[in-house]
Write an enzyme that holds these catalytic residues in place. Structure first.
Site, PDB file in Angstrom:
ATOM      1  N   CYS A 113     -11.655  91.144  27.372  1.00  0.00           N
ATOM      2  CA  CYS A 113     -12.602  90.781  26.306  1.00  0.00           C
ATOM      3  C   CYS A 113     -13.652  89.771  26.735  1.00  0.00           C
ATOM      4  O   CYS A 113     -14.721  89.695  26.121  1.00  0.00           O
ATOM      5  CB  CYS A 113     -11.837  90.246  25.104  1.00  0.00           C
ATOM      6  SG  CYS A 113     -10.535  91.353  24.522  1.00  0.00           S
ATOM      7  N   HIS A 239     -16.892  86.625  21.197  1.00  0.00           N
ATOM      8  CA  HIS A 239     -16.271  87.943  21.305  1.00  0.00           C
ATOM      9  C   HIS A 239     -15.901  88.414  19.903  1.00  0.00           C
ATOM     10  O   HIS A 239     -15.317  87.667  19.111  1.00  0.00           O
ATOM     11  CB  HIS A 239     -15.021  87.858  22.193  1.00  0.00           C
ATOM     12  CG  HIS A 239     -14.115  89.041  22.045  1.00  0.00           C
ATOM     13  ND1 HIS A 239     -14.568  90.339  22.167  1.00  0.00           N
ATOM     14  CD2 HIS A 239     -12.783  89.128  21.780  1.00  0.00           C
ATOM     15  CE1 HIS A 239     -13.563  91.169  21.980  1.00  0.00           C
ATOM     16  NE2 HIS A 239     -12.471  90.473  21.733  1.00  0.00           N
ATOM     17  N   ASN A 269     -13.612  95.856  17.356  1.00  0.00           N
ATOM     18  CA  ASN A 269     -13.438  95.118  18.610  1.00  0.00           C
ATOM     19  C   ASN A 269     -13.688  96.078  19.767  1.00  0.00           C
ATOM     20  O   ASN A 269     -12.866  96.959  20.039  1.00  0.00           O
ATOM     21  CB  ASN A 269     -12.019  94.546  18.662  1.00  0.00           C
ATOM     22  CG  ASN A 269     -11.729  93.758  19.923  1.00  0.00           C
ATOM     23  OD1 ASN A 269     -12.433  93.880  20.934  1.00  0.00           O
ATOM     24  ND2 ASN A 269     -10.679  92.954  19.891  1.00  0.00           N
TER      25      ASN A 269
END
Length: 313
Positions: A113, A239, A269
């Site tokens: 990530c 993020h 995500n």
């Protein structure tokens, strides 16, 4: 020693939209359950036959067009991804081939990530050291490919896509601050993508507590390293993990005047792609004006993190 700057951005996402109502047909969930717990309403998911490097190349091509730079002039390609399906040619080499680049260095970076902010730092360092003049930095992930679609704790989170930045040398004040990066190796298994086939899983509460209690101080240290106060930021792009993580992080950081990216609501995500996608959209819509200082802060898999302050193109 030259500095570097982001000259332009681009992003690419699949056309297929997966809503919370669609997921309710697959697992025991509901729109209310998902929005309350993670804040996601829709996500984009690749169709069979679509490939990661295809979307990465489209995002990179848009960024190059925006910068007015020919693909042949790129001498470094960095692709941050943790969902590549092939080892060689790596994703960066596939992107270079799709765009007709001449002889760039092609490197994949897997820090899950926080991969994009790690890769952006590497491009900045390569330019500062004189090892590159023009770099393309891409974050690209197909999280749908590593998701157990019967697991309601993870399948409600994820999406697919790619975002890219063109990074160039500048003789003026650098538009990318020195990176602050690190990890918590002993807790690295809180987020994993492993197995045959690879599957994404996480200890959700462990990640949530780490992100909301320990990372605000780290994000402030990123600002300190850049010589800027949080209240002077024009934008903040964390993020895009979960809205319940992004909003407490932003509040604790104290960036009271900044536009806070919340693309997770629409895109889910997308791992390494989340920061460049969210930033590209904010810049495209001029919600963050050119020249504004923007905090980029990636975190997640490996319990790793990386952040820098950049000047909006």
């Amino acid at each position: 020693m030259p500095g570097s700057r982001i000259a332009a951005l681009g992003h690419s996402q699949p056309d297929r939209v997966l809503t919370n109502a669609d997921l309710a047909q697959l697992v025991d969930t509901s729109d209310e359950w998902i929005t309350t717990r993670v804040g996601v309403r829709t996500r984009r998911v690749a169709e069979p036959g679509q490939t990661l490097d295809e979307f990465a190349a489209v995002a990179a091509g848009k960024a190059l067009a925006g910068a007015g730079i020919a693909a042949a002039d790129v001498d470094l390609v960095l692709v941050a991804t943790s969902t590549a399906v092939a080892t060689s040619p790596n994703t960066a080499a596939r992107v270079a081939a799709r765009l007709g680049m001449k002889a760039p260095a092609t490197i994949d970076v897997n820090v899950v990530c926080s991969g994009f902010t790690h890769a952006l730092a590497l491009a900045d360092q390569a330019i500062r050291c004189g090892q590159a003049a023009t770099a393309v930095v891409v974050g690209a992930d197909f999280m749908s490919a590593v998701t157990d679609w019967t697991d309601r704790s993870t399948c409600v989170l994820v999406g697919d896509g790619a975002g890219a930045a063109v990074v160039t040398a500048t003789d003026h004040a650098s538009g990318i601050s020195p990176v602050l990066w690190g990890s918590v190796p002993e807790r690295g298994r809180a987020v994993v993508i492993e197995g045959t086939p690879n599957r994404f899983s996480q200890e959700g509460q462990t990640v949530f507590r780490w992100a909301t209690t320990e990372l605000p101080a780290v994000a402030r240290r990123v600002c300190d390293r850049a010589g800027i106060r949080p209240e002077d930021l024009g934008g903040v792009v964390f993020h895009q993990a979960n809205l319940r993580i992004i909003e407490p992080l932003a509040a604790k950081l104290g960036a009271v005047n900044a536009v806070i990216a919340r693309d997770v609501v629409d895109s889910g995500n997308t791992s390494a792609a989340s920061i460049p996608i969210a930033l590209a959209k904010l810049v495209e819509r001029r919600e963050i004006p050119a020249g504004a200082p923007v905090l980029l802060f990636g975190f997640g898999g490996n319990l790793s993190y990386a952040g820098q302050v950049v000047t909006s193109p």
